[in-house]
Design a protein around this motif. Structure first.
Motif, PDB file in Angstrom:
ATOM      1  N   MET A   9      41.452  29.589  32.891  1.00  0.00           N
ATOM      2  CA  MET A   9      40.882  30.751  33.530  1.00  0.00           C
ATOM      3  C   MET A   9      41.425  30.836  34.956  1.00  0.00           C
ATOM      4  SD  MET A   9      36.914  31.985  33.909  1.00  0.00           S
ATOM      5  CE  MET A   9      36.351  30.499  34.696  1.00  0.00           C
ATOM      6  N   LEU A  10      41.951  31.989  35.308  1.00  0.00           N
ATOM      7  CA  LEU A  10      42.454  32.244  36.650  1.00  0.00           C
ATOM      8  C   LEU A  10      41.429  33.113  37.371  1.00  0.00           C
ATOM      9  CD1 LEU A  10      45.045  31.931  38.458  1.00  0.00           C
ATOM     10  CD2 LEU A  10      45.523  34.275  37.799  1.00  0.00           C
ATOM     11  N   GLU A  11      41.038  32.710  38.581  1.00  0.00           N
ATOM     12  CA  GLU A  11      40.038  33.457  39.338  1.00  0.00           C
ATOM     13  C   GLU A  11      40.525  33.700  40.759  1.00  0.00           C
ATOM     14  OE1 GLU A  11      35.916  31.812  38.842  1.00  0.00           O
ATOM     15  OE2 GLU A  11      37.044  30.279  37.749  1.00  0.00           O
ATOM     16  N   VAL A  12      40.185  34.868  41.288  1.00  0.00           N
ATOM     17  CA  VAL A  12      40.436  35.184  42.686  1.00  0.00           C
ATOM     18  C   VAL A  12      39.080  35.319  43.368  1.00  0.00           C
ATOM     19  CG1 VAL A  12      41.456  36.811  44.321  1.00  0.00           C
ATOM     20  CG2 VAL A  12      42.567  36.413  42.109  1.00  0.00           C
ATOM     21  N   TRP A  13      38.884  34.548  44.423  1.00  0.00           N
ATOM     22  CA  TRP A  13      37.662  34.568  45.218  1.00  0.00           C
ATOM     23  C   TRP A  13      38.015  35.091  46.595  1.00  0.00           C
ATOM     24  CZ3 TRP A  13      32.775  32.313  43.824  1.00  0.00           C
ATOM     25  CH2 TRP A  13      32.737  31.854  42.514  1.00  0.00           C
ATOM     26  N   PHE A  17      40.630  34.212  51.239  1.00  0.00           N
ATOM     27  CA  PHE A  17      40.727  34.308  49.788  1.00  0.00           C
ATOM     28  C   PHE A  17      41.209  32.980  49.229  1.00  0.00           C
ATOM     29  CE2 PHE A  17      45.017  35.218  51.095  1.00  0.00           C
ATOM     30  CZ  PHE A  17      45.810  34.637  50.115  1.00  0.00           C
ATOM     31  N   THR A  18      40.861  32.748  47.959  1.00  0.00           N
ATOM     32  CA  THR A  18      41.270  31.540  47.256  1.00  0.00           C
ATOM     33  C   THR A  18      41.565  31.910  45.811  1.00  0.00           C
ATOM     34  OG1 THR A  18      39.748  30.253  48.633  1.00  0.00           O
ATOM     35  CG2 THR A  18      40.630  29.158  46.683  1.00  0.00           C
ATOM     36  N   VAL A  19      42.653  31.379  45.263  1.00  0.00           N
ATOM     37  CA  VAL A  19      42.996  31.559  43.858  1.00  0.00           C
ATOM     38  C   VAL A  19      42.851  30.195  43.192  1.00  0.00           C
ATOM     39  CG1 VAL A  19      44.776  32.244  42.213  1.00  0.00           C
ATOM     40  CG2 VAL A  19      44.626  33.394  44.439  1.00  0.00           C
ATOM     41  N   ILE A  20      42.016  30.145  42.145  1.00  0.00           N
ATOM     42  CA  ILE A  20      41.826  28.878  41.435  1.00  0.00           C
ATOM     43  C   ILE A  20      42.138  29.056  39.959  1.00  0.00           C
ATOM     44  CG2 ILE A  20      40.087  28.040  43.059  1.00  0.00           C
ATOM     45  CD1 ILE A  20      37.944  28.610  40.952  1.00  0.00           C
ATOM     46  N   MET A  21      42.526  27.954  39.323  1.00  0.00           N
ATOM     47  CA  MET A  21      42.732  27.932  37.883  1.00  0.00           C
ATOM     48  C   MET A  21      41.868  26.809  37.315  1.00  0.00           C
ATOM     49  SD  MET A  21      46.199  27.685  35.616  1.00  0.00           S
ATOM     50  CE  MET A  21      46.671  29.362  35.993  1.00  0.00           C
ATOM     51  N   CYS A  24      41.612  23.840  39.992  1.00  0.00           N
ATOM     52  CA  CYS A  24      42.611  23.494  40.995  1.00  0.00           C
ATOM     53  C   CYS A  24      42.893  24.721  41.848  1.00  0.00           C
ATOM     54  CB  CYS A  24      43.906  23.024  40.347  1.00  0.00           C
ATOM     55  SG  CYS A  24      43.727  21.473  39.449  1.00  0.00           S
ATOM     56  N   ILE A  25      43.014  24.505  43.138  1.00  0.00           N
ATOM     57  CA  ILE A  25      43.324  25.588  44.064  1.00  0.00           C
ATOM     58  C   ILE A  25      44.822  25.848  44.011  1.00  0.00           C
ATOM     59  CG2 ILE A  25      43.338  26.292  46.481  1.00  0.00           C
ATOM     60  CD1 ILE A  25      40.801  24.561  46.821  1.00  0.00           C
ATOM     61  N   LEU A  26      45.194  27.082  43.670  1.00  0.00           N
ATOM     62  CA  LEU A  26      46.600  27.460  43.592  1.00  0.00           C
ATOM     63  C   LEU A  26      47.085  28.093  44.884  1.00  0.00           C
ATOM     64  CD1 LEU A  26      46.701  29.056  40.026  1.00  0.00           C
ATOM     65  CD2 LEU A  26      47.167  26.692  40.685  1.00  0.00           C
ATOM     66  N   ALA A  27      46.198  28.821  45.564  1.00  0.00           N
ATOM     67  CA  ALA A  27      46.573  29.492  46.809  1.00  0.00           C
ATOM     68  C   ALA A  27      45.311  29.779  47.609  1.00  0.00           C
ATOM     69  CB  ALA A  27      47.309  30.797  46.522  1.00  0.00           C
TER      70      ALA A  27
END
Length: 105
Positions: free
Chosen positions: A59-63, A71-75, A83-86
């Motif tokens: 699951m890919l999420e944008v917070w 902002f934070t992008v997690i998978m 895991c934090i991707l960006a």
């Protein structure tokens, strides 16, 4: 010759240190979400499922936060590890641009 040996040692040393640094950005999803909410006032604004060739879903999420601008992008994998991707600042959202009515395209 000495410069090459030192350069190679630094290069291999950095490569060996990279996996633990990336692993430090991973934790149980509940813990990651709690941190995003409490420390950065972020809320999930988008997300989706990503499948792979072996049917393992992630699951890919944008917070993001309007309050802090972060902002934070997690998978997150099927085991619940995120895991934090960006991550960054100055978040903005673009509204979908709709074509004008009456024009075929």
């Amino acid at each position: 010759m000495f410069k090459r040996v030192v350069g190679a040692a630094l290069l291999f040393g950095m490569a060996a240190a990279a996996p633990p640094a990336f692993a430090a950005g991973c934790a149980d999803r509940d813990l990651v979400v709690k941190r995003l909410q409490s420390k950065y006032a972020e809320a999930m604004v988008a997300g989706g499922l990503q499948g792979s060739h072996d049917n393992k879903m992630t699951m890919l999420e944008v917070w993001s936060s309007e309050k802090t601008g972060t902002f934070t992008v997690i998978m997150t994998n099927a085991q619940g590890v995120s895991c934090i991707l960006a991550a960054g600042t100055d978040w903005f959202q673009q509204e979908a641009v709709l074509p004008p009515e009456g024009i075929e395209g």
